[in-house]
Design an enzyme around this catalytic site. Structure first.
Site, short mmCIF file in Angstrom:
data_model
loop_
_atom_site.label_atom_id
_atom_site.label_comp_id
_atom_site.label_asym_id
_atom_site.label_seq_id
_atom_site.Cartn_x
_atom_site.Cartn_y
_atom_site.Cartn_z
N LYS A 117 0.82 -1.22 0.00
CA LYS A 117 0.00 0.00 0.00
C LYS A 117 0.85 1.27 0.00
O LYS A 117 2.06 1.24 0.24
CB LYS A 117 -0.96 -0.01 1.20
CG LYS A 117 -2.13 -0.98 0.99
CD LYS A 117 -3.17 -0.85 2.07
CE LYS A 117 -4.40 -1.71 1.75
NZ LYS A 117 -5.44 -1.64 2.81
N ARG B 168 -3.78 -9.99 5.15
CA ARG B 168 -4.29 -10.00 3.78
C ARG B 168 -3.15 -9.52 2.86
O ARG B 168 -2.72 -8.37 2.97
CB ARG B 168 -5.51 -9.08 3.67
CG ARG B 168 -6.17 -9.06 2.30
CD ARG B 168 -7.41 -8.16 2.32
NE ARG B 168 -8.07 -8.12 1.03
CZ ARG B 168 -7.77 -7.27 0.05
NH1 ARG B 168 -6.79 -6.37 0.22
NH2 ARG B 168 -8.43 -7.29 -1.10
#
Length: 274
Positions: free
Chosen positions: A221, A255
């Site tokens: 991210k 995740r």
């Protein structure tokens, strides 16, 4: 901590890995990478062989300022992939990344096991009711607004305190609809600045007071690649660092895009008995 997936009790007392499989052309890291059945099957097989406990399938990119996708298009993208994977890998525990009740229902009806909702039921007023009826585990994430507006909604007086209040409200609402198995996700990258993401991670052990499993989704991210001045494709090392920190702070599910590296990290983490 146990969750019931299709009649199988999954023990979350040890960390689990959720591998990401996107059916979207515009996801920030792997958008458009998988275009046909063979490519989806190959990637799913790879995730499973590398040690994924769950596969999380999404058909609506939730990156900042993501393009709107109709319910019809989301269904057309995701349902065939769920059916395909379960035809070839029938024991796979599939999580569905959607904020729409109609999509959640359709996917569970063809065999999906978990619903992963970025909005905690706030973007579809039927979601909690449907999940309660489906009797599947429910991942509720912290977010403000929508993927199109969340970058403008980052003003907090005390971000962690406000997140704890948010979760208490959403958990109460979910329980009122009979949802038994709830997992919380702090929502790294959603309605949070880079600095706020790191503050939430630093204080993430405070979410353990909720006494529910915690999912951490930091894989590749912007909180990594913007800080380091690199691209998402170069952010695996940073991902591993933050996943390790997340485990020390109480995360029970990671995740990730890169399952092999996450599995190796967990093996080392468990050996240290931190």
């Amino acid at each position: 901590m146990l969750i019931n997936c299709k009649g199988t009790l999954i023990d979350l007392s040890q960390p689990k890995i959720m591998g990401i499989l996107n059916c979207t052309p515009d996801s920030f890291y792997d958008g458009g990478k998988y275009k046909n059945e063979n490519e989806f099957l190959h990637q799913a097989e790879r995730l499973l062989n590398e040690g994924a406990d769950f596969i999380d399938i999404g058909a609506y990119s939730s990156k900042p300022n993501a393009e709107f996708v109709s319910t019809t298009e989301e269904l057309q993208r995701i349902v065939p992939v769920v059916e395909l994977l379960l035809k070839h890998f029938p024991d796979t525990l599939i999580s569905i990344d959607t904020f729409r009740a109609e999509v959640a229902k359709a996917c569970v009806e063809v065999g999906a096991s978990i619903i992963n909702d970025i909005s905690a039921g706030l973007l579809d007023d039927k979601m909690l009711e449907i999940v309660g009826q489906l009797k599947v585990p429910y991942i509720m994430m912290h977010m403000r607004g929508t993927p199109q507006t969340m970058t403008k909604l980052t003003q907090y007086d005390d971000i962690v305190k406000e997140m704890l209040f948010y979760f208490s409200q959403r958990i109460e609402a979910a329980r009122s609809y009979g949802i038994d198995d709830i997992i919380i996700d702090p929502g790294f990258g959603f309605a949070k600045t880079l600095e706020q993401n790191y503050e939430v991670l630093q204080k993430m052990e405070l979410f353990k007071m909720i006494e529910l499993p915690i999912l951490a989704g930091v894989s590749r991210k912007s909180m990594i690649y913007k800080l380091l001045g690199i691209t998402p494709q170069e952010a695996l090392n940073g991902t591993t660092v933050l996943n390790t920190v997340a485990l020390t702070k109480g995360a029970t599910i990671l995740r990730v895009h890169d399952v092999k590296e996450a599995v190796e990290m967990i093996k080392i983490f468990r050996q240290l008995d931190v």
